[in-house]
Design a protein around this motif. Structure first.
Motif, PDB file in Angstrom:
ATOM      1  N   ARG A 153       0.795  -1.046  -0.015  1.00  0.00           N
ATOM      2  CA  ARG A 153      -0.090   0.074   0.110  1.00  0.00           C
ATOM      3  C   ARG A 153       0.839   1.267   0.105  1.00  0.00           C
ATOM      4  O   ARG A 153       0.358   2.197  -0.535  1.00  0.00           O
ATOM      5  N   GLU A 154       1.757   1.146   0.949  1.00  0.00           N
ATOM      6  CA  GLU A 154       2.936   2.452   0.686  1.00  0.00           C
ATOM      7  C   GLU A 154       3.457   2.740  -0.592  1.00  0.00           C
ATOM      8  O   GLU A 154       3.664   3.852  -1.102  1.00  0.00           O
ATOM      9  N   GLN A 155       3.866   1.556  -1.145  1.00  0.00           N
ATOM     10  CA  GLN A 155       4.563   1.678  -2.343  1.00  0.00           C
ATOM     11  C   GLN A 155       3.357   2.295  -3.535  1.00  0.00           C
ATOM     12  O   GLN A 155       3.700   3.092  -4.361  1.00  0.00           O
ATOM     13  N   LEU A 156       2.263   1.713  -3.392  1.00  0.00           N
ATOM     14  CA  LEU A 156       1.086   2.396  -4.651  1.00  0.00           C
ATOM     15  C   LEU A 156       0.790   3.431  -4.151  1.00  0.00           C
ATOM     16  O   LEU A 156       0.723   4.405  -5.167  1.00  0.00           O
ATOM     17  N   GLU A 157       0.780   4.188  -2.772  1.00  0.00           N
ATOM     18  CA  GLU A 157       0.529   5.290  -2.684  1.00  0.00           C
ATOM     19  C   GLU A 157       1.570   6.321  -3.459  1.00  0.00           C
ATOM     20  O   GLU A 157       1.352   7.412  -3.848  1.00  0.00           O
ATOM     21  N   HIS A 158       2.833   5.828  -3.091  1.00  0.00           N
ATOM     22  CA  HIS A 158       3.881   6.502  -3.816  1.00  0.00           C
ATOM     23  C   HIS A 158       3.959   6.740  -5.144  1.00  0.00           C
ATOM     24  O   HIS A 158       3.943   7.929  -5.909  1.00  0.00           O
ATOM     25  N   HIS A 159       3.570   5.538  -5.922  1.00  0.00           N
ATOM     26  CA  HIS A 159       3.501   5.653  -7.409  1.00  0.00           C
ATOM     27  C   HIS A 159       2.358   6.408  -7.762  1.00  0.00           C
ATOM     28  O   HIS A 159       2.565   7.090  -8.802  1.00  0.00           O
ATOM     29  N   MET A 160       1.299   6.276  -7.294  1.00  0.00           N
ATOM     30  CA  MET A 160       0.031   7.109  -7.661  1.00  0.00           C
ATOM     31  C   MET A 160       0.275   8.504  -7.329  1.00  0.00           C
ATOM     32  O   MET A 160      -0.060   9.500  -8.281  1.00  0.00           O
ATOM     33  N   ASP A 161       0.821   9.029  -6.184  1.00  0.00           N
ATOM     34  CA  ASP A 161       1.230  10.230  -6.040  1.00  0.00           C
ATOM     35  C   ASP A 161       2.170  10.966  -7.113  1.00  0.00           C
ATOM     36  O   ASP A 161       2.181  12.066  -7.650  1.00  0.00           O
ATOM     37  N   ARG A 162       3.105  10.023  -7.553  1.00  0.00           N
ATOM     38  CA  ARG A 162       3.981  10.522  -8.443  1.00  0.00           C
ATOM     39  C   ARG A 162       3.396  10.751  -9.860  1.00  0.00           C
ATOM     40  O   ARG A 162       3.590  11.604 -10.666  1.00  0.00           O
ATOM     41  N   TRP A 163       2.402   9.900 -10.104  1.00  0.00           N
ATOM     42  CA  TRP A 163       1.413  10.062 -11.397  1.00  0.00           C
ATOM     43  C   TRP A 163       0.639  11.177 -11.414  1.00  0.00           C
ATOM     44  O   TRP A 163       0.724  11.926 -12.416  1.00  0.00           O
ATOM     45  N   ILE A 164       0.266  11.667 -10.306  1.00  0.00           N
ATOM     46  CA  ILE A 164      -0.328  12.940 -10.074  1.00  0.00           C
ATOM     47  C   ILE A 164       0.508  14.000 -10.145  1.00  0.00           C
ATOM     48  O   ILE A 164       0.051  15.012 -10.965  1.00  0.00           O
ATOM     49  N   LYS A 213       2.761  14.212 -12.213  1.00  0.00           N
ATOM     50  CA  LYS A 213       3.053  14.261 -13.491  1.00  0.00           C
ATOM     51  C   LYS A 213       2.047  14.511 -14.570  1.00  0.00           C
ATOM     52  O   LYS A 213       2.144  14.378 -15.747  1.00  0.00           O
ATOM     53  N   GLY A 214       1.036  14.786 -13.822  1.00  0.00           N
ATOM     54  CA  GLY A 214      -0.316  14.739 -14.633  1.00  0.00           C
ATOM     55  C   GLY A 214      -0.893  13.689 -15.382  1.00  0.00           C
ATOM     56  O   GLY A 214      -1.660  13.719 -16.236  1.00  0.00           O
ATOM     57  N   LYS A 215      -0.372  12.432 -14.743  1.00  0.00           N
ATOM     58  CA  LYS A 215      -1.013  11.060 -15.422  1.00  0.00           C
ATOM     59  C   LYS A 215      -2.130  10.578 -14.834  1.00  0.00           C
ATOM     60  O   LYS A 215      -2.780   9.811 -15.458  1.00  0.00           O
ATOM     61  N   LEU A 216      -2.391  11.118 -13.785  1.00  0.00           N
ATOM     62  CA  LEU A 216      -3.454  10.866 -12.848  1.00  0.00           C
ATOM     63  C   LEU A 216      -4.204  11.841 -11.964  1.00  0.00           C
ATOM     64  O   LEU A 216      -3.424  12.867 -11.526  1.00  0.00           O
ATOM     65  N   THR A 217      -5.499  11.820 -11.899  1.00  0.00           N
ATOM     66  CA  THR A 217      -6.078  12.889 -11.038  1.00  0.00           C
ATOM     67  C   THR A 217      -6.138  12.393  -9.532  1.00  0.00           C
ATOM     68  O   THR A 217      -6.129  11.105  -9.302  1.00  0.00           O
ATOM     69  N   THR A 218      -6.370  13.307  -8.604  1.00  0.00           N
ATOM     70  CA  THR A 218      -6.274  12.778  -7.260  1.00  0.00           C
ATOM     71  C   THR A 218      -7.907  12.099  -7.053  1.00  0.00           C
ATOM     72  O   THR A 218      -7.705  11.145  -6.150  1.00  0.00           O
ATOM     73  N   GLU A 219      -8.875  12.412  -7.929  1.00  0.00           N
ATOM     74  CA  GLU A 219     -10.239  11.766  -7.929  1.00  0.00           C
ATOM     75  C   GLU A 219     -10.113  10.389  -8.280  1.00  0.00           C
ATOM     76  O   GLU A 219     -10.482   9.534  -7.698  1.00  0.00           O
ATOM     77  N   LYS A 220      -9.354   9.905  -9.361  1.00  0.00           N
ATOM     78  CA  LYS A 220      -9.243   8.776  -9.831  1.00  0.00           C
ATOM     79  C   LYS A 220      -8.361   7.826  -8.956  1.00  0.00           C
ATOM     80  O   LYS A 220      -8.450   6.808  -8.872  1.00  0.00           O
TER      81      LYS A 220
END
Length: 293
Positions: free
Chosen positions: A46-57, A59-66
């Protein structure tokens, strides 16, 4: 089974492959259960996935909502029964050892509904050797994701002689739903396509290094400069995990009995020393959180 029937996915094993595959499933809109026997592994996942998704955010690859929507669909559990209950597709991502996978599939076969597809993420082992431990070989196949799954856009979908066409079509559609390109192999062969090509390259690279023709760094450099490979064979081993390649070679050796299929001695030495590549901070190269030193 139609792709429209798939509502719940389960991923078994929260290691370097499993936790990222589970995130792809959740991002694809599926109710997803990530199961591992080790609570610490789930917490780390979970910690690693939170980190990956925050990096995507960032970089504009993902929104906080998604991101929030995906994590709302991602559930982590140590209970195989909870993960298997009413699930429509299971992707196994445990240790690359045949007996371990056979045991997991035998348990899953008794827990999941009759319609459930059972897929193995094995990078080398053909699914028929695993399907034999279930009552549904027509619903078993390989879905081989590449490391790291959140980056690599390819999944080798491999049929055995008993895998049904419907199962393969559903798996291919599932790949599309989670944003990955599925490539269908209608016939089994150990190592599939990508790894058979990689094994040939790696075997020759080890031969050249062990026999003193060039240092491993120079071999990597030639692969990148002369062949335009993004990574050299030793860098790839560090990225995917030296132990992963070692166990894959050992499985091949057990099947063929050919001494030429055994892992190189230097690889065995690194596995015994625990120098497995990026995930341990040391393999062929040494690493910090920022990368190779």
């Amino acid at each position: 089974m139609s792709i429209d029937r798939i509502q719940k996915a389960a991923v078994i094993g929260a290691g370097s492959m499993g936790h990222q595959i589970s995130m792809l499933c959740a991002l694809g809109g599926f109710e997803t259960y990530l199961q591992d026997i080790d609570e610490t592994s789930l917490r780390k996942a979970r910690e690693q996935l939170e980190h990956h998704m925050d990096r995507w955010i960032s970089k504009g690859k993902l929104t906080t909502e998604k991101k929030e929507a995906a994590f709302a669909k991602l559930h982590m559990t140590t209970s195989l029964e909870e993960a298997a209950e009413n699930t429509d597709i299971v992707i196994e991502a445990v240790l690359e050892k045949l007996d371990v996978k056979q045991e997991v599939f035998a348990k899953l076969d008794k827990l999941v509904p009759a319609h459930t597809i059972l897929a193995t993420n094995s990078s080398t082992i053909v699914n028929s050797k695993i399907a034999a431990f279930t009552s549904r070989p027509e619903k078993v196949l390989n879905m081989h994701f590449f490391y790291p799954p959140l980056v690599m856009d390819c999944v080798e979908v491999v049929m055995s002689d008993q895998t049904s066409k419907e199962t393969a079509e559903t798996a291919m559609a599932f790949c599309e739903r989670i944003g990955r390109t599925g490539v269908l192999l209608e016939k089994e062969i150990y190592g599939f396509i990508a790894n058979r090509l990689l094994f040939a390259l790696s075997k020759e690279a080890m031969f050249l290094y062990e026999n003193g023709y060039a240092d491993f760094k120079e071999i990597d450099l030639i692969a990148k400069k002369a062949l335009s490979h993004p990574l050299g064979p030793f860098e790839i081993a560090d990225l995917s995990g030296i132990d992963v390649g070692y166990y894959a070679n050992m499985q091949l050796f057990q099947e063929t009995g050919d001494p030429n299929d055994k892992p190189a001695k230097i690889v065995e030495e690194k596995v015994k020393a625990g120098h497995l590549g990026r995930k341990t901070g040391r393999g062929w190269y040494e690493y910090t959180k920022e990368g190779a030193l």
